[in-house]
Design a protein around this motif. Structure first.
Motif, short mmCIF file in Angstrom:
data_model
loop_
_atom_site.label_atom_id
_atom_site.label_comp_id
_atom_site.label_asym_id
_atom_site.label_seq_id
_atom_site.Cartn_x
_atom_site.Cartn_y
_atom_site.Cartn_z
N ALA A 13 1.01 -1.27 -0.07
CA ALA A 13 0.02 0.10 0.05
C ALA A 13 0.81 1.17 -0.01
N ALA A 14 2.05 1.21 0.60
CA ALA A 14 2.79 2.18 0.83
C ALA A 14 3.49 2.54 -0.69
N THR A 15 3.58 1.73 -1.33
CA THR A 15 4.00 1.92 -2.86
C THR A 15 2.99 2.06 -3.94
N LEU A 16 1.78 1.52 -3.52
CA LEU A 16 0.58 1.77 -4.67
C LEU A 16 0.22 3.13 -4.70
N LEU A 17 -0.04 3.53 -3.47
CA LEU A 17 -0.80 4.94 -3.10
C LEU A 17 -0.03 6.21 -3.85
N PRO A 18 1.34 6.14 -3.41
CA PRO A 18 2.26 7.28 -3.92
C PRO A 18 2.24 6.90 -5.42
N SER A 19 2.19 5.86 -5.96
CA SER A 19 2.29 5.69 -7.50
C SER A 19 1.16 6.22 -8.18
N ALA A 20 -0.04 5.94 -7.49
CA ALA A 20 -1.46 6.24 -8.14
C ALA A 20 -1.39 7.82 -7.85
N LEU A 21 -0.98 8.46 -6.79
CA LEU A 21 -0.82 10.07 -6.56
C LEU A 21 -0.18 10.81 -7.75
N TYR A 22 1.14 10.00 -7.89
CA TYR A 22 2.00 10.67 -8.97
C TYR A 22 1.40 10.39 -10.42
N MET A 23 0.72 9.59 -10.60
CA MET A 23 -0.08 9.26 -11.93
C MET A 23 -0.89 10.19 -12.04
N GLY A 24 -1.55 10.54 -11.15
CA GLY A 24 -2.82 11.46 -11.16
C GLY A 24 -1.87 12.99 -11.50
N ILE A 25 -0.86 13.21 -10.67
CA ILE A 25 -0.24 14.49 -11.08
C ILE A 25 0.28 14.63 -12.40
N TYR A 26 0.44 13.54 -13.07
CA TYR A 26 1.33 13.53 -14.45
C TYR A 26 0.01 13.88 -15.11
N VAL A 27 -1.30 13.00 -15.16
CA VAL A 27 -2.29 13.37 -15.96
C VAL A 27 -2.83 14.84 -15.91
N PHE A 28 -2.71 15.31 -14.82
CA PHE A 28 -3.24 16.60 -14.59
C PHE A 28 -2.37 17.90 -15.15
N THR A 29 -1.03 17.56 -14.57
CA THR A 29 -0.25 18.67 -15.08
C THR A 29 0.80 18.32 -16.37
N GLY A 30 1.04 16.93 -16.78
CA GLY A 30 1.90 16.83 -17.91
C GLY A 30 3.22 16.71 -17.42
N ALA A 31 3.71 16.63 -16.05
CA ALA A 31 5.11 16.77 -15.67
C ALA A 31 5.86 15.37 -15.57
N HIS A 32 6.90 15.53 -16.75
CA HIS A 32 7.29 13.93 -16.88
C HIS A 32 7.96 13.55 -15.48
N GLU A 33 8.31 14.19 -14.64
CA GLU A 33 9.24 13.90 -13.47
C GLU A 33 8.06 13.04 -12.66
N ALA A 34 6.70 13.49 -12.53
CA ALA A 34 5.92 12.74 -11.85
C ALA A 34 5.60 11.34 -12.34
N LEU A 35 5.67 11.24 -13.95
CA LEU A 35 5.54 9.91 -14.75
C LEU A 35 6.74 9.07 -14.24
N GLU A 36 8.00 9.45 -14.35
CA GLU A 36 9.17 8.66 -14.10
C GLU A 36 9.00 8.20 -12.43
N ARG A 37 8.44 8.84 -11.46
CA ARG A 37 8.28 8.61 -10.20
C ARG A 37 7.32 7.50 -9.90
N ALA A 38 6.15 7.80 -10.65
CA ALA A 38 5.24 6.75 -10.66
C ALA A 38 5.59 5.55 -11.28
N ARG A 39 6.39 5.44 -12.31
CA ARG A 39 6.74 4.43 -12.84
C ARG A 39 7.69 3.53 -11.85
#
Length: 70
Positions: A13-39
């Motif tokens: 859960a400690a890795t799934l929740l931040p991954s989903a959060l960063y994926m959401g940040i990427y979807v809304f902002t387009g920041a590629h750093e957030a996508l890399e962290r989500a991956r």
């Protein structure tokens, strides 16, 4: 084994929740750093899930074997 199950659920859960959060940040902002962290977090989640599965499976095999030879 109950402690192990709860611990692995917490780690997953400690890795799934931040991954989903960063994926959401990427979807809304387009920041590629957030996508890399989500991956990276998603890959850690996969590793922890497989580790938990393997330890659970082999733990049961070892306990069954121990009960057979006792």
């Amino acid at each position: 084994m109950t402690f192990f199950y709860w611990f692995m659920a917490l780690v997953m859960a400690a890795t799934l929740l931040p991954s989903a959060l960063y994926m959401g940040i990427y979807v809304f902002t387009g920041a590629h750093e957030a996508l890399e962290r989500a991956r990276k977090l998603w890959n850690f989640l996969r590793v922890f899930t497989l580790l938990g599965f393997n330890i659970t499976l082999w733990g049961h095999v070892i306990v069954a074997f121990w009960q057979l030879i006792r």
